[in-house]
Design a protein around this motif. Structure first.
Motif, PDB file in Angstrom:
ATOM      1  N   PRO A   1     -59.825  15.783-129.267  1.00  0.00           N
ATOM      2  CA  PRO A   1     -61.064  15.238-128.996  1.00  0.00           C
ATOM      3  C   PRO A   1     -60.816  13.458-128.878  1.00  0.00           C
ATOM      4  O   PRO A   1     -61.534  13.177-128.049  1.00  0.00           O
ATOM      5  CB  PRO A   1     -62.114  15.547-129.930  1.00  0.00           C
ATOM      6  N   MET A   2     -60.488  13.158-129.902  1.00  0.00           N
ATOM      7  CA  MET A   2     -60.363  11.628-129.834  1.00  0.00           C
ATOM      8  C   MET A   2     -59.450  11.102-128.893  1.00  0.00           C
ATOM      9  O   MET A   2     -59.858   9.986-128.186  1.00  0.00           O
ATOM     10  CB  MET A   2     -59.805  11.211-131.341  1.00  0.00           C
ATOM     11  N   ALA A   3     -58.185  11.748-128.459  1.00  0.00           N
ATOM     12  CA  ALA A   3     -57.645  11.260-127.515  1.00  0.00           C
ATOM     13  C   ALA A   3     -58.445  11.357-126.151  1.00  0.00           C
ATOM     14  O   ALA A   3     -58.297  10.275-125.422  1.00  0.00           O
ATOM     15  CB  ALA A   3     -56.325  12.258-127.208  1.00  0.00           C
TER      16      ALA A   3
ATOM     17  N   SER B   1     -72.249  10.559-119.902  1.00  0.00           N
ATOM     18  CA  SER B   1     -71.672  11.710-119.920  1.00  0.00           C
ATOM     19  C   SER B   1     -70.615  11.794-121.098  1.00  0.00           C
ATOM     20  O   SER B   1     -70.410  12.985-121.694  1.00  0.00           O
ATOM     21  CB  SER B   1     -70.605  11.766-118.685  1.00  0.00           C
ATOM     22  N   THR B   2     -69.950  10.868-121.604  1.00  0.00           N
ATOM     23  CA  THR B   2     -69.173  10.828-122.767  1.00  0.00           C
ATOM     24  C   THR B   2     -70.057  11.138-123.945  1.00  0.00           C
ATOM     25  O   THR B   2     -69.468  11.811-124.914  1.00  0.00           O
ATOM     26  CB  THR B   2     -68.313   9.492-122.842  1.00  0.00           C
TER      27      THR B   2
ATOM     28  N   GLY C   1     -69.486  13.374-127.380  1.00  0.00           N
ATOM     29  CA  GLY C   1     -70.111  13.145-128.629  1.00  0.00           C
ATOM     30  C   GLY C   1     -70.855  14.621-129.030  1.00  0.00           C
ATOM     31  O   GLY C   1     -70.831  14.852-130.218  1.00  0.00           O
ATOM     32  N   GLY C   2     -71.384  15.368-127.932  1.00  0.00           N
ATOM     33  CA  GLY C   2     -72.099  16.413-128.178  1.00  0.00           C
ATOM     34  C   GLY C   2     -71.230  17.660-128.039  1.00  0.00           C
ATOM     35  O   GLY C   2     -71.001  18.474-129.113  1.00  0.00           O
TER      36      GLY C   2
ATOM     37  N   ILE D   1     -69.990   6.846-132.500  1.00  0.00           N
ATOM     38  CA  ILE D   1     -68.591   6.406-132.040  1.00  0.00           C
ATOM     39  C   ILE D   1     -68.620   6.034-130.537  1.00  0.00           C
ATOM     40  O   ILE D   1     -67.942   5.113-130.241  1.00  0.00           O
ATOM     41  CB  ILE D   1     -67.510   7.550-132.616  1.00  0.00           C
ATOM     42  N   VAL D   2     -69.366   6.802-129.841  1.00  0.00           N
ATOM     43  CA  VAL D   2     -69.501   6.757-128.361  1.00  0.00           C
ATOM     44  C   VAL D   2     -70.164   5.359-127.915  1.00  0.00           C
ATOM     45  O   VAL D   2     -69.708   4.484-127.112  1.00  0.00           O
ATOM     46  CB  VAL D   2     -70.176   8.000-127.630  1.00  0.00           C
TER      47      VAL D   2
END
Length: 219
Positions: free
Chosen positions: A64-66, A101-102, A107-108, A116-117
């Motif tokens: 998810p972080m990548a 969207s991100t 995030g969700g 963080i987003v």
């Protein structure tokens, strides 16, 4: 020279946002406005390569972080190469997806959280926010069904496969849907949510009315 105006379209895949973006672009051009249409991920040579990696259903084991980092790398390139130059030239920029969207998907959906987003948006995007966001939220299940049918059709006819996110389960998409609603609640001046299953032309009429009013106040 008129000031540039930045409009983003948001929503689940299958919500009709891309269709409505194209229809709005046509309406603006007929009105004599200078427009630029782009999308995220994609819209630049680098972005298209990132898009192919992120959306291909054969892409496996992306953390998810990548995934989050790749989304913002695409966005930073798009802002530098496409969006800011167009806005500086006084154009209306229509973008299919942006940071909302991100926040909704990573995030969700991926449960990374909004903070963080929003921090990455501030750093990677220079805080560039849309002047208007049109958020389409028709029925969740029908949206997913349309998106999956479309991806299957495109894979069969064109050999393109962008179905990685559509393979997620309904709980993932419920979190995305709920996060979109939260964004609209948090930013009611920027985000106009259209929660409707009306036909394409009725939605287009609503969008035209919204955009016409906002452009009338553009300096």
């Amino acid at each position: 020279m008129p000031q540039g105006f930045f409009i983003t379209f948001e929503g689940l895949d299958g919500s009709g946002k891309s269709t409505q973006l194209r229809k709005l672009a046509q309406w603006l051009e007929e009105r004599g406005e200078s427009c630029l249409v782009t999308r995220q991920p994609g819209g630049t040579r680098i972005g298209d390569r990132i898009r192919a990696l992120l959306l291909d259903s054969h892409t496996e084991a992306v953390s998810p972080m990548a995934e989050l980092g790749l989304m913002f790398s695409d966005r930073a390139q798009s802002i530098a190469e496409v969006i800011r130059p167009a806005l500086n030239a006084g154009k209306i920029v229509l973008c299919d997806r942006y940071t909302d969207s991100t926040e909704a998907y990573q995030g969700g959906g991926r449960q990374l959280g909004s903070e963080i987003v929003r921090q990455l948006h501030k750093v990677m995007c220079g805080g560039l926010n849309p002047d208007l966001t049109l958020l389409l939220l028709p029925d969740l299940r029908r949206s997913l069904q349309r998106a999956r049918r479309r991806n299957h059709r495109n894979a069969s006819r064109q050999g393109t496969d962008e179905g990685r996110f559509e393979s997620e389960d309904e709980s993932f998409y419920q979190r995305v849907f709920d996060q979109y609603r939260e964004i609209a609640r948090r930013e009611p001046l920027r985000v106009v949510a259209i929660e409707s299953d009306e036909d394409i032309e009725r939605i287009h009429e609503r969008i035209v009315n919204i955009v016409e009013e906002r452009l009338a106040h553009r300096t």
